[in-house]
Each structure stands twice: as structure tokens, then as C-alpha cells.
Design an enzyme around this catalytic site. Structure first.
Site, PDB file in Angstrom:
ATOM      1  N   SER A 154       0.928  -1.428   0.264  1.00 48.78           N
ATOM      2  CA  SER A 154       0.007   0.004  -0.243  1.00 48.78           C
ATOM      3  C   SER A 154       0.798   1.606  -0.315  1.00 48.78           C
ATOM      4  CB  SER A 154      -1.392  -0.137   1.163  1.00 48.78           C
ATOM      5  OG  SER A 154      -1.358  -1.054   1.679  1.00 48.78           O
TER       6      SER A 154
ATOM      7  N   HIS B 136      -1.295  -3.554  -7.729  1.00 49.87           N
ATOM      8  CA  HIS B 136      -1.967  -3.102  -6.085  1.00 49.87           C
ATOM      9  C   HIS B 136      -3.498  -2.999  -6.429  1.00 49.87           C
ATOM     10  CE1 HIS B 136      -2.767   0.718  -2.706  1.00 49.87           C
ATOM     11  NE2 HIS B 136      -3.059  -0.364  -2.806  1.00 49.87           N
TER      12      HIS B 136
ATOM     13  N   GLU C 266      -4.237  -0.556  -9.725  1.00 51.90           N
ATOM     14  CA  GLU C 266      -2.458   0.338 -10.335  1.00 51.90           C
ATOM     15  C   GLU C 266      -1.687  -1.057 -10.543  1.00 51.90           C
ATOM     16  OE1 GLU C 266      -3.718   3.866  -7.182  1.00 51.90           O
ATOM     17  OE2 GLU C 266      -2.055   2.464  -6.211  1.00 51.90           O
TER      18      GLU C 266
HETATM   19  C1  LIG Z   1      -5.259   6.438   5.510  1.00 51.56           C
HETATM   20  C2  LIG Z   1      -6.026   5.191   4.309  1.00 51.56           C
HETATM   21  C3  LIG Z   1      -5.449   4.625   4.186  1.00 51.56           C
HETATM   22  C4  LIG Z   1      -5.879   3.631   2.850  1.00 51.56           C
HETATM   23  C5  LIG Z   1      -4.630   2.013   3.752  1.00 51.56           C
HETATM   24  C6  LIG Z   1      -4.626   1.379   2.539  1.00 51.56           C
HETATM   25  C7  LIG Z   1      -5.736   0.483   2.041  1.00 51.56           C
HETATM   26  C8  LIG Z   1      -4.778   0.213   0.054  1.00 51.56           C
HETATM   27  O1  LIG Z   1      -3.970   0.030  -0.149  1.00 51.56           O
HETATM   28  C9  LIG Z   1      -6.451   0.459  -0.561  1.00 51.56           C
HETATM   29  C10 LIG Z   1      -7.627   0.367  -0.046  1.00 51.56           C
HETATM   30  O2  LIG Z   1      -7.908  -0.547  -0.435  1.00 51.56           O
HETATM   31  S1  LIG Z   1      -8.075   1.868  -0.531  1.00 51.56           S
HETATM   32  C11 LIG Z   1      -9.656   1.293   0.157  1.00 51.56           C
HETATM   33  C12 LIG Z   1     -10.408   1.402  -0.553  1.00 51.56           C
HETATM   34  N1  LIG Z   1     -11.725   0.603  -0.897  1.00 51.56           N
HETATM   35  C13 LIG Z   1     -13.237   1.276  -0.257  1.00 51.56           C
HETATM   36  O3  LIG Z   1     -12.548   2.872  -0.036  1.00 51.56           O
HETATM   37  C14 LIG Z   1     -14.589   0.865   0.061  1.00 51.56           C
HETATM   38  C15 LIG Z   1     -15.839   1.481   0.413  1.00 51.56           C
HETATM   39  N2  LIG Z   1     -16.493   1.375   0.452  1.00 51.56           N
HETATM   40  C16 LIG Z   1     -17.167   0.591  -0.642  1.00 51.56           C
HETATM   41  O4  LIG Z   1     -17.308   0.738  -2.045  1.00 51.56           O
HETATM   42  C17 LIG Z   1     -18.236   0.088  -0.573  1.00 51.56           C
HETATM   43  O5  LIG Z   1     -19.200   0.329   0.862  1.00 51.56           O
HETATM   44  C18 LIG Z   1     -18.501  -1.761   0.042  1.00 51.56           C
HETATM   45  C19 LIG Z   1     -18.583  -2.737  -1.618  1.00 51.56           C
HETATM   46  C20 LIG Z   1     -17.203  -1.997   1.144  1.00 51.56           C
HETATM   47  C21 LIG Z   1     -19.772  -1.984   0.727  1.00 51.56           C
HETATM   48  O6  LIG Z   1     -20.493  -1.982  -0.417  1.00 51.56           O
HETATM   49  P1  LIG Z   1     -22.868  -1.369   0.610  1.00 51.56           P
HETATM   50  O7  LIG Z   1     -21.720   0.178   1.528  1.00 51.56           O
HETATM   51  O8  LIG Z   1     -23.252  -0.645  -0.596  1.00 51.56           O
HETATM   52  O9  LIG Z   1     -22.149  -2.316   1.289  1.00 51.56           O
HETATM   53  P2  LIG Z   1     -23.271  -3.833   1.038  1.00 51.56           P
HETATM   54  O10 LIG Z   1     -24.135  -3.951   0.294  1.00 51.56           O
HETATM   55  O11 LIG Z   1     -22.834  -5.244   2.008  1.00 51.56           O
HETATM   56  O12 LIG Z   1     -21.814  -4.892  -0.544  1.00 51.56           O
HETATM   57  C22 LIG Z   1     -22.694  -4.786  -1.644  1.00 51.56           C
HETATM   58  C23 LIG Z   1     -22.068  -5.251  -2.443  1.00 51.56           C
HETATM   59  O13 LIG Z   1     -20.918  -5.914  -2.820  1.00 51.56           O
HETATM   60  C24 LIG Z   1     -20.722  -7.428  -2.211  1.00 51.56           C
HETATM   61  N3  LIG Z   1     -19.532  -7.692  -1.689  1.00 51.56           N
HETATM   62  C25 LIG Z   1     -19.039  -6.742   0.068  1.00 51.56           C
HETATM   63  N4  LIG Z   1     -17.979  -7.430   0.402  1.00 51.56           N
HETATM   64  C26 LIG Z   1     -17.699  -7.746  -0.386  1.00 51.56           C
HETATM   65  C27 LIG Z   1     -16.297  -8.753   0.080  1.00 51.56           C
HETATM   66  N5  LIG Z   1     -15.884  -8.806   1.129  1.00 51.56           N
HETATM   67  N6  LIG Z   1     -16.423  -9.590  -0.890  1.00 51.56           N
HETATM   68  C28 LIG Z   1     -17.017 -10.041  -1.606  1.00 51.56           C
HETATM   69  N7  LIG Z   1     -17.760  -9.113  -1.944  1.00 51.56           N
HETATM   70  C29 LIG Z   1     -18.641  -8.412  -1.192  1.00 51.56           C
HETATM   71  C30 LIG Z   1     -22.059  -7.279  -1.398  1.00 51.56           C
HETATM   72  O14 LIG Z   1     -22.087  -9.170  -1.081  1.00 51.56           O
HETATM   73  C31 LIG Z   1     -22.952  -6.341  -2.242  1.00 51.56           C
HETATM   74  O15 LIG Z   1     -23.134  -7.280  -3.727  1.00 51.56           O
HETATM   75  P3  LIG Z   1     -25.354  -7.380  -3.705  1.00 51.56           P
HETATM   76  O16 LIG Z   1     -25.816  -7.502  -2.634  1.00 51.56           O
HETATM   77  O17 LIG Z   1     -24.590  -8.988  -4.901  1.00 51.56           O
HETATM   78  O18 LIG Z   1     -24.891  -6.153  -4.345  1.00 51.56           O
HETATM   79  N1  LIG Z   2      -5.820  -3.807   3.844  1.00 49.96           N
HETATM   80  C1  LIG Z   2      -5.370  -2.876   3.100  1.00 49.96           C
HETATM   81  O1  LIG Z   2      -6.623  -2.500   2.665  1.00 49.96           O
HETATM   82  C2  LIG Z   2      -4.784  -3.197   1.900  1.00 49.96           C
HETATM   83  C3  LIG Z   2      -3.690  -3.868   2.346  1.00 49.96           C
HETATM   84  N2  LIG Z   2      -2.696  -3.497   1.139  1.00 49.96           N
HETATM   85  C4  LIG Z   2      -0.995  -4.624   1.515  1.00 49.96           C
HETATM   86  O2  LIG Z   2      -1.270  -5.690   1.326  1.00 49.96           O
HETATM   87  C5  LIG Z   2      -0.503  -6.180   1.659  1.00 49.96           C
HETATM   88  C6  LIG Z   2      -1.496  -7.561   2.751  1.00 49.96           C
HETATM   89  O3  LIG Z   2      -2.402  -6.823   3.436  1.00 49.96           O
HETATM   90  P1  LIG Z   2      -3.353  -7.363   4.223  1.00 49.96           P
HETATM   91  O4  LIG Z   2      -4.008  -8.880   3.444  1.00 49.96           O
HETATM   92  O5  LIG Z   2      -4.527  -6.601   4.493  1.00 49.96           O
HETATM   93  O6  LIG Z   2      -2.799  -8.099   5.344  1.00 49.96           O
HETATM   94  P2  LIG Z   2      -3.187  -9.170   7.020  1.00 49.96           P
HETATM   95  O7  LIG Z   2      -2.849  -9.469   8.311  1.00 49.96           O
HETATM   96  O8  LIG Z   2      -4.602  -9.576   6.694  1.00 49.96           O
HETATM   97  O9  LIG Z   2      -2.404 -10.755   5.632  1.00 49.96           O
HETATM   98  C7  LIG Z   2      -1.106 -10.819   5.972  1.00 49.96           C
HETATM   99  C8  LIG Z   2      -0.577 -12.943   6.026  1.00 49.96           C
HETATM  100  O10 LIG Z   2       0.288 -12.315   5.423  1.00 49.96           O
HETATM  101  C9  LIG Z   2       0.736 -13.619   6.516  1.00 49.96           C
HETATM  102  N3  LIG Z   2       2.459 -14.241   6.436  1.00 49.96           N
HETATM  103  C10 LIG Z   2       3.173 -12.277   6.914  1.00 49.96           C
HETATM  104  N4  LIG Z   2       4.399 -12.888   6.699  1.00 49.96           N
HETATM  105  C11 LIG Z   2       4.485 -14.275   5.555  1.00 49.96           C
HETATM  106  C12 LIG Z   2       5.319 -14.787   5.361  1.00 49.96           C
HETATM  107  N5  LIG Z   2       6.738 -14.175   5.497  1.00 49.96           N
HETATM  108  N6  LIG Z   2       5.196 -15.452   4.353  1.00 49.96           N
HETATM  109  C13 LIG Z   2       3.767 -16.244   3.796  1.00 49.96           C
HETATM  110  N7  LIG Z   2       2.829 -15.322   4.113  1.00 49.96           N
HETATM  111  C14 LIG Z   2       2.995 -14.352   5.260  1.00 49.96           C
HETATM  112  C15 LIG Z   2       0.289 -13.633   7.487  1.00 49.96           C
HETATM  113  O11 LIG Z   2      -0.478 -14.640   8.162  1.00 49.96           O
HETATM  114  C16 LIG Z   2      -1.269 -13.015   7.006  1.00 49.96           C
HETATM  115  O12 LIG Z   2      -2.302 -13.848   6.897  1.00 49.96           O
HETATM  116  C17 LIG Z   2       0.261  -5.444   2.553  1.00 49.96           C
HETATM  117  O13 LIG Z   2       1.153  -5.112   1.896  1.00 49.96           O
HETATM  118  C18 LIG Z   2      -0.251  -4.079   2.449  1.00 49.96           C
HETATM  119  O14 LIG Z   2      -0.278  -2.852   2.680  1.00 49.96           O
HETATM  120  C19 LIG Z   2      -3.273  -3.620  -0.353  1.00 49.96           C
HETATM  121  C20 LIG Z   2      -4.396  -3.079  -0.368  1.00 49.96           C
HETATM  122  C21 LIG Z   2      -5.422  -2.619   0.230  1.00 49.96           C
END
Ligand SMILES: CCCCCCCC(=O)CC(=O)SCCNC(=O)CCNC(=O)[C@H](O)C(C)(C)COP(=O)(O)OP(=O)(O)OC[C@H]1O[C@@H](n2cnc3c(N)ncnc32)[C@H](O)[C@@H]1OP(=O)(O)O
Ligand SMILES: NC(=O)C1=CN([C@@H]2O[C@H](COP(=O)(O)OP(=O)(O)OC[C@H]3O[C@@H](n4cnc5c(N)ncnc54)[C@H](O)[C@@H]3O)[C@@H](O)[C@H]2O)C=CC1
Length: 310
Positions: free
Chosen positions: A143, A164, A176
Site C-alpha cells: 500500500s 496494487h 494500480e
Molecule cells: C489512510 C488510509 C490508507 C489506506 C490504507 C491502505 C488501503 C489500500 O492500500 C487501498 C485500499 O484498499 S483503500 C480502500 C478502498 N475501498 C473503499 O474505498 C471501499 C469503500 N466502500 C465501498 O465501496 C462499499 O461501501 C463496500 C463495497 C465496501 C460495501 O458496499 P455497500 O455499502 O453497498 O454494502 P453491501 O451491500 O454489503 O455490499 C455491496 C455488494 O458488494 C458485495 N460485497 C461487499 N463486501 C464484499 C466482499 N468482501 N467480498 C465480496 N463481495 C462483497 C456484497 O455482497 C454486495 O453485493 P450485492 O448484494 O450483490 O450487491
Molecule cells: N488491508 C488493505 O486494505 C490493503 C492492504 N494492502 C497491502 O496488502 C498487504 C497485505 O495486507 P492485508 O491482507 O491487509 O494483511 P493481513 O494481515 O490480512 O494478511 C497478511 C498475511 O500474510 C501472512 N504472512 C506474513 N508473513 C508471511 C510470509 N513471510 N510468508 C507467507 N505469509 C506471510 C500473515 O500470516 C497474514 O495472514 C500489505 O502489504 C498491505 O499494505 C493493499 C491494499 C489494501
């Protein structure tokens, strides 16, 4: 509304995007790795999912099964039998291992999604570089860390890049694709077509902090925390504002809780250390306090909001 159209096209029609990559090893079976394994398997690829913990692997298989079921319910709503077949076949393409070296031996692509720690990532890639075939592409799902820095320990720097994904991986459509300083054209093209083959819309990024999304998202979330910290508005009102006023699916404080406040802090601290003159990356006392109290967001049951523990 969430659309699974792109995902559906991958396995239901001949227009699916083809990739030369057939064997994918995903290392890390947590939140992100399990999602990456899922989208690869449902696109027809052979997946080896690796984690140091067999408990994590068992949990990953269970959540992948549940999430494939969600996809099947939507895509095969008129044909449940076909939906069940899709779930079973996709799950059947995922094998699990606890030994990364063994898993890398047959990989065309390794996607690393382990803990966000440079030393741990270095140790892993050094080991993999010695055992993976010479054609194998290495990618990190980091990330916030530098792709060039992660790649510095391998010999195949030309076959190293960033892939990513976003959380939740099966739902979020963006990928990405990060070109490191030495990523060659063939590797970049292979990563782009693989990303399309697993149903994602790919964008190209340079190896800059946070690439595109997190470079914008982290300061945005941090500004929201600072605004709340100053008492300028309530958490609920900040979130309502950004959902109804800017069209975001979640407000910034809800999203911070969803991602994890420890993750927010970890990223901010890392960037602050590296770029001390950038005020956007300055530490936030309220964030530090919540994390020190174990209030990490959804996963701990409390952050800016309270949650039922699962
Ligand atoms: C300082 C900060 C730094 C960032 C840190 C690092 C992180 C990173 O590197 C990058 C990232 O990931 S950043 C996060 C990006 N994600 C977001 O912004 C999520 C925003 N939220 C959403 O899109 C919806 O609320 C969301 C999709 C989550 C939920 O949608 P809804 O609110 O509409 O709720 P639901 O009705 O439950 O879900 C809608 C449909 O999606 C399906 N679904 C939800 N979660 C799922 C999951 N985990 N796996 C598979 N399907 C999933 C759900 O079934 C539903 O489907 P339908 O019922 O068929 O519409
Ligand atoms: N959580 C988020 O929303 C996002 C996370 N990422 C990135 O993805 C990566 C994983 O993040 P998460 O899935 O959230 O973490 P997580 O903590 O859910 O999973 C990481 C897993 O890696 C395993 N692990 C640690 N060292 C290992 C090794 N040497 N060999 C094999 N397995 C090992 C751990 O047992 C754990 O199950 C990080 O680099 C994070 O920055 C990227 C996009 C979104």
C-alpha cells in the site's frame, strides 16, 4: 450500486481478456491475498495460496467460498446449478501451501500480499528469487512502500513491479500497475494484461508514495481526522458530508475504521519519517491516542465508531 459485470465476463464468455499467465502464486492469505486468489481462480487461473499459518489458509478458503457464492448468486441468478459448478470449479483451482519456496517453483506470476514491513518482504523475495523459474514475474501489493526498494534485493529487477489491489478485492474494480525504475516493457505489459484478465481496470503508476489512490486518500482521511480532532464537526456529520456532498460510498472516518486505524498510522508514520517536510504527513495526536488504546476500527470493535464484534 455494485456491479459484477466485469468479473462475470471473465468466465462466462469468449470475450474474456487472455493473459499468458496461467499459474499464479499469491503469498499472504489474509484480507488482500484471499481476495486476489479468488479473482484469479474465478478467471480460470491455477492459484497457489501461501501463508505461514495453516489456520489463516483455512479461514481464507472459507471466506473465498462465501464470496464466490455471493458472485454466483448474482451472475447465475437464473441458473443455480451453474452457479454451484462455478463455485466448486473456482475453489478447485486454489491449492494452499505453507512453503513460499515450493509454491514459487511453478509460478508464472508471484503476487506478494504479506505484512507491510520492508524487512519481511525483503526476506521473502530474496528466498523466492533463488528458486522461481527465470521467467517468473514478481509483484508486490504494498500500500505504501517503494516498489524499487522492495525489488532491491532480487536479481530480476526487470521482472518486478507493483500490483496494487483495493479492499474488498472482489468488488473494487481498480488495479494500480506500478512500473519500477527497472521494470521492463514485457513485464509491464504482462502485468497489465493479467490485471485485465482478472476483471480489473488497470491504471499505470510510477513508484511514488501511495501511487495514485493512496497518495490522495491518505491525506484526505488524515485531514478528516484533523477536522474532527479540532472539533469542527462531529464524526457522523463529516461522514454524511462526504457521502452526500461528494458521492463517496463511505465517509472518511468510516473508511479509516474499515481500513484499520493502525494501518492508517503505520502508513502516515512511514511517510512522515521519509518526508519530514511534508505537513500532510505529520503525525495526528488523536490517531496515535486511539491506536495506543487498541481502538483500531472495525476489527477491534471500536475506532471512530463502535462495532459489534464478529
Ligand atoms: C489512510 C488510509 C490508507 C489506506 C490504507 C491502505 C488501503 C489500500 O492500500 C487501498 C485500499 O484498499 S483503500 C480502500 C478502498 N475501498 C473503499 O474505498 C471501499 C469503500 N466502500 C465501498 O465501496 C462499499 O461501501 C463496500 C463495497 C465496501 C460495501 O458496499 P455497500 O455499502 O453497498 O454494502 P453491501 O451491500 O454489503 O455490499 C455491496 C455488494 O458488494 C458485495 N460485497 C461487499 N463486501 C464484499 C466482499 N468482501 N467480498 C465480496 N463481495 C462483497 C456484497 O455482497 C454486495 O453485493 P450485492 O448484494 O450483490 O450487491
Ligand atoms: N488491508 C488493505 O486494505 C490493503 C492492504 N494492502 C497491502 O496488502 C498487504 C497485505 O495486507 P492485508 O491482507 O491487509 O494483511 P493481513 O494481515 O490480512 O494478511 C497478511 C498475511 O500474510 C501472512 N504472512 C506474513 N508473513 C508471511 C510470509 N513471510 N510468508 C507467507 N505469509 C506471510 C500473515 O500470516 C497474514 O495472514 C500489505 O502489504 C498491505 O499494505 C493493499 C491494499 C489494501
Amino acid at each position: 450500486m455494485i456491479q459484477f459485470g466485469i468479473i462475470a465476463r471473465n468466465f462466462s464468455s469468449s470475450s474474456a481478456v487472455q493473459s499468458a499467465i496461467k499459474n499464479v502464486t499469491v503469498i499472504g492469505g489474509g484480507l488482500m491475498g484471499s481476495g486476489i486468489a479468488q479473482v484469479s481462480a474465478q478467471a480460470g487461473q491455477n492459484v497457489t495460496l501461501v501463508d505461514v499459518s495453516s489456520d489463516v489458509l483455512a479461514k481464507a478458503q472459507k471466506s473465498i467460498g462465501t464470496n464466490l457464492g455471493r458472485v454466483a448468486k448474482k451472475v447465475y441468478k437464473d441458473n443455480p446449478a451453474e452457479g454451484e459448478k462455478f463455485v466448486a470449479e473456482s475453489l478447485g483451482r486454489i491449492k494452499t501451501l505453507t512453503d513460499p519456496a515450493e509454491a514459487a517453483k511453478s509460478a508464472d506470476l508471484v503476487v506478494e500480499a504479506i505484512v507491510e514491513n520492508m524487512e519481511v518482504k525483503h526476506k521473502l523475495f530474496k528466498q523466492l528469487d533463488g528458486v522461481a523459474p527465470s521467467h517468473t514475474i514478481f509483484a508486490s501489493n504494498t500500500s505504501s512502500l517503494s516498489i524499487n526498494e522492495i525489488a532491491s534485493v532480487v536479481n530480476r529487477k526487470d521482472k518486478f513491479g507493483g500490483l496494487h489491489f483495493f479492499n474488498p478485492v472482489p468488488v473494487m474494480k481498480l488495479l494500480e500497475v506500478v512500473r519500477g525504475a527497472e521494470t521492463n516493457d514485457a513485464t509491464y505489459q504482462a502485468m497489465m494484461s493479467w490485471g485485465k484478465s482478472v476483471g480489473k481496470t488497470c491504471i499505470t503508476c510510477k513508484d511514488t508514495p501511495g501511487f495514485v489512490v493512496n497518495r490522495l486518500l491518505v491525506p484526505y482521511i488524515c485531514e478528516a481526522i484533523r477536522l474532527f480532532e479540532r472539533g469542527d464537526a462531529s464524526a457522523r456529520d463529516i461522514d454524511i458530508a462526504m457521502k452526500l456532498g461528494a458521492g463517496y460510498p463511505m465517509g472518511p472516518l468510516e473508511l479509516a475504521d474499515y481500513v484499520g486505524l493502525d494501518t492508517n498510522k503505520f502508513i502516515l508514520d512511514g511517510w512522515h519519517k521519509k518526508y519530514p517536510d511534508q505537513p500532510l504527513f505529520n503525525p495526528i495526536p488523536l490517531l496515535d491516542k486511539l491506536v495506543s488504546e487498541g481502538k483500531l476500527g472495525v476489527k477491534s470493535g471500536e475506532g471512530f465508531y463502535k462495532y459489534d464484534k464478529k
